[in-house]
Every structure is written in structure tokens, then in C-alpha cells.
Design an enzyme around this catalytic site. Sequence first.
Site, PDB file in Angstrom:
ATOM      1  N   TYR A  58     -12.714  -9.997  20.326  1.00  0.00           N
ATOM      2  CA  TYR A  58     -11.493 -10.299  19.567  1.00  0.00           C
ATOM      3  C   TYR A  58     -10.695  -9.018  19.278  1.00  0.00           C
ATOM      4  CZ  TYR A  58     -13.776 -14.812  18.521  1.00  0.00           C
ATOM      5  OH  TYR A  58     -14.417 -16.029  18.600  1.00  0.00           O
ATOM      6  N   HIS A 116     -22.073 -14.697  23.034  1.00  0.00           N
ATOM      7  CA  HIS A 116     -20.761 -15.349  22.988  1.00  0.00           C
ATOM      8  C   HIS A 116     -20.628 -16.463  24.035  1.00  0.00           C
ATOM      9  CE1 HIS A 116     -16.374 -14.414  21.679  1.00  0.00           C
ATOM     10  NE2 HIS A 116     -16.533 -15.697  21.870  1.00  0.00           N
TER      11      HIS A 116
HETATM   12  P1  NAP Z   1      -8.536 -23.501  14.996  1.00  0.00           P
HETATM   13  O1  NAP Z   1      -9.078 -22.904  13.752  1.00  0.00           O
HETATM   14  O2  NAP Z   1      -8.949 -24.879  15.404  1.00  0.00           O
HETATM   15  O3  NAP Z   1      -6.957 -23.588  14.937  1.00  0.00           O
HETATM   16  C1  NAP Z   1      -6.136 -22.532  14.595  1.00  0.00           C
HETATM   17  C2  NAP Z   1      -4.701 -23.073  14.709  1.00  0.00           C
HETATM   18  O4  NAP Z   1      -4.450 -24.004  13.647  1.00  0.00           O
HETATM   19  C3  NAP Z   1      -3.699 -21.978  14.581  1.00  0.00           C
HETATM   20  O5  NAP Z   1      -2.611 -22.299  15.452  1.00  0.00           O
HETATM   21  C4  NAP Z   1      -3.238 -22.096  13.126  1.00  0.00           C
HETATM   22  O6  NAP Z   1      -1.898 -21.662  13.003  1.00  0.00           O
HETATM   23  C5  NAP Z   1      -3.336 -23.574  12.878  1.00  0.00           C
HETATM   24  N1  NAP Z   1      -3.645 -23.889  11.472  1.00  0.00           N
HETATM   25  C6  NAP Z   1      -4.633 -23.359  10.715  1.00  0.00           C
HETATM   26  N2  NAP Z   1      -4.668 -23.927   9.500  1.00  0.00           N
HETATM   27  C7  NAP Z   1      -3.667 -24.841   9.477  1.00  0.00           C
HETATM   28  C8  NAP Z   1      -3.201 -25.741   8.490  1.00  0.00           C
HETATM   29  N3  NAP Z   1      -3.781 -25.832   7.283  1.00  0.00           N
HETATM   30  N4  NAP Z   1      -2.132 -26.544   8.801  1.00  0.00           N
HETATM   31  C9  NAP Z   1      -1.552 -26.469  10.022  1.00  0.00           C
HETATM   32  N5  NAP Z   1      -1.938 -25.624  10.993  1.00  0.00           N
HETATM   33  C10 NAP Z   1      -3.001 -24.818  10.728  1.00  0.00           C
HETATM   34  O7  NAP Z   1      -8.767 -22.547  16.277  1.00  0.00           O
HETATM   35  P2  NAP Z   1      -9.574 -21.219  16.599  1.00  0.00           P
HETATM   36  O8  NAP Z   1      -8.953 -20.060  15.932  1.00  0.00           O
HETATM   37  O9  NAP Z   1      -9.695 -21.174  18.060  1.00  0.00           O
HETATM   38  O10 NAP Z   1     -11.034 -21.466  16.003  1.00  0.00           O
HETATM   39  C11 NAP Z   1     -11.463 -20.960  14.758  1.00  0.00           C
HETATM   40  C12 NAP Z   1     -12.393 -19.776  14.913  1.00  0.00           C
HETATM   41  O11 NAP Z   1     -13.506 -20.121  15.756  1.00  0.00           O
HETATM   42  C13 NAP Z   1     -11.771 -18.569  15.649  1.00  0.00           C
HETATM   43  O12 NAP Z   1     -10.886 -17.847  14.860  1.00  0.00           O
HETATM   44  C14 NAP Z   1     -13.017 -17.811  16.061  1.00  0.00           C
HETATM   45  O13 NAP Z   1     -13.534 -17.075  14.967  1.00  0.00           O
HETATM   46  C15 NAP Z   1     -13.960 -18.949  16.446  1.00  0.00           C
HETATM   47  N6  NAP Z   1     -13.955 -19.214  17.908  1.00  0.00           N
HETATM   48  C16 NAP Z   1     -15.113 -19.034  18.606  1.00  0.00           C
HETATM   49  C17 NAP Z   1     -15.162 -19.263  19.974  1.00  0.00           C
HETATM   50  C18 NAP Z   1     -16.442 -19.067  20.715  1.00  0.00           C
HETATM   51  O14 NAP Z   1     -16.442 -19.142  21.963  1.00  0.00           O
HETATM   52  N7  NAP Z   1     -17.540 -18.803  20.062  1.00  0.00           N
HETATM   53  C19 NAP Z   1     -14.014 -19.703  20.652  1.00  0.00           C
HETATM   54  C20 NAP Z   1     -12.829 -19.874  19.929  1.00  0.00           C
HETATM   55  C21 NAP Z   1     -12.830 -19.645  18.546  1.00  0.00           C
HETATM   56  P3  NAP Z   1      -1.481 -20.365  12.110  1.00  0.00           P
HETATM   57  O15 NAP Z   1      -2.463 -19.268  12.421  1.00  0.00           O
HETATM   58  O16 NAP Z   1      -0.084 -20.102  12.567  1.00  0.00           O
HETATM   59  O17 NAP Z   1      -1.566 -20.840  10.678  1.00  0.00           O
END
Ligand code: NAP
Length: 292
Positions: A58, A116
Amino acid sequence: MSYVSKQINMEYTILNNGVRMPMLGFGVYQIENIDECRRCLSAALESGYRLIDTAAVYLNEEAVGKAVINSGIDRRELFITSKVWIQDMGYDSALSAFDRTLRRLSTDYLDLYLLHMPFGDVFGAWRALEELYRSGRVRAIGVCNFSKARLADLMSHFDIRPMVNQVETNLFCQQKDMLGFCHRHDIQLEAWAPFAEGLNDFFNNTVLRRLSLKYNRTPAQVALRWLTQRGIVVIPKSVHNDRITENFNSLDFNIDYEDIAELDMQDGQIPVVGNFEDPDFVIDLCGRKYDI
Ligand code: NAP
């Protein structure tokens, strides 16, 4: 700035080695800008989040480390997760990747260290994680994006079972079979992309919208609470302070059984964000090299 005295309402799960893990944390994927990452994480810590989910790939571990130090929060109050990327899979390279991660995070241990991806020299890397765990430099170890068969393979060849499997889990990809498997083997399921990254018009889903009116909560809060009520740890990401707080305040209500059943029916059973069974996707991931 110090948030030490803040009262926090949090739920916890106990991992198969007895370590206590918060049910809700803050994910920092796709917040690569250093200042932006520090700002968001500071807002998250101020809201009450204590679990931070980062990864070497990241490219923001240093920013995470600085925000943590700046918060003044006792390190022992935090639950910091990071991950080994594919290029460092293997015994020696995973050990050196771990050292670099600790340096960037300015800490001398991790609460959770994850493989990962299920690609590359996974067995070599798991040996390294077992060693780090036994030496006390990591409180818990686990994997991401492992299928049930890959978990079974790992569990058949090693003494230490993963404590966590972090996989895409959300309304459209509910991981019901994986959840059952994890329950049977005492592995904690952790949901990445709990909002499916907003894809497929996630926040306008009609069931989420209807329940948000019923419970006087936002669709995001209903989506998170439904996951935590199923016993799944969530790590939502946002760069907006109001959403960071909104997502954190999702544990103080309960969704009724019949509404959970309705949410359960929204399952599309296939990943929305990343399909690790797609060979082209895997080839693309394995080809990415980073200066980490
Ligand atoms: P997510 O949390 O499902 O979605 C994030 C999206 O939702 C962003 O566009 C955000 O926009 C929006 N959002 C967040 N809160 C909101 C709300 N209350 N209302 C409306 N929109 C909202 O996606 P993710 O970041 O991919 O997943 C979360 C975490 O999982 C990551 O940050 C990472 O730490 C981890 N991850 C791990 C892997 C893996 O392979 N292990 C892969 C992907 C992710 P804004 O930011 O503009 O608010």
C-alpha cells in the site's frame, strides 16, 4: 495530539491463539499520499478505531507509523496489521520484508502479519511467519485471499494454523461457505472491501436502503453491522472524516433476524473487486514489482 483517554465502544473476537482482535478497524488501501494517509488515520484514531490494516504494497506504512506516534496512543492499545507482498514470498525474503515493514511502521512488533496473496513460495513464507510468531515479534499470523483448499493445504503441512483469513466479503460476495469452513477450523474471517469498494451501486442497494430507514442508520452502517453480527471482522476505508466516523459508529444497534435473512439473499456468490480464480488477474498481480 492525544486520544489516550477516549472511551471506546468496541466488540472483540478471540483468535485461535487467545489474542483479542477488534471487530472493526480502519483500512488504508489506496491512500498512498503520505499527508493524506496521516490525516485519515489521525481522524480514524480520533474516532476510536484501534485496528489499522495496512500492507507493504500500500506504500503507506511510514505514514501509518507517523500517525500512530503522533496520536500518543499507547502501542499496546492498537492492533496493527501488515502483509507480505508476492515478490517477498519465500523464507528469507519474507523475514527481510518483515524487518522493513517494522522499520517503516516505527514499531518493534506487529499484532497480525498476513501473507497478502496465495501465490509464489507460500510455504517458505509461512515458515518465516511461524518463526516470527514463535519469537514473539508477531502476536498472530494469517493469510489473505486463500480458498478453502489452499487453507486445507497449509493446515495439513504446518503446525500453526492461520489465525485469520482476510478475503473480499460484502453483500454481493458473502463467503457463506468460507465462513462455515473458518468456523469449523477456528479461523477468523476478516472482510476486505466490506462495501465492495462502492461497485455495483452498492450504497443504493434497495434492501440496504430500506433497512437504513427502518433502523435510522446509513446504508454503510447497515452493511457493516450485518457483517459484524455474522462474526466477521470489518476494515472499511474512507478518506472522508464524516464517513470515517459514520463507519465506526456501526456497532451500537442490532439488525433483526428477518432482516439479516433478507440481506443474506443479496448474495451474488462471486467476487466483485478481485477474482483470484481468474488466471489473467493472477498473472497481472504476480508481475507487479514494487520498491518495498
Ligand atoms: P471498501 O472499504 O469496501 O470501500 C471503500 C470505498 O467506499 C471508497 O470508495 C470510499 O470512498 C467508500 N466509502 C467508505 N465509507 C463510505 C460511506 N460511509 N458512505 C459512502 N461511501 C463510503 O474497499 P477497500 O478499501 O478495498 O477495502 C477496505 C480495506 O480492506 C482496505 O483499505 C485494505 O486495508 C483492505 N484490503 C485488503 C485486500 C487484500 O487483498 N488483503 C484487498 C483490498 C483491500 P471515500 O474514501 O471517498 O470515502
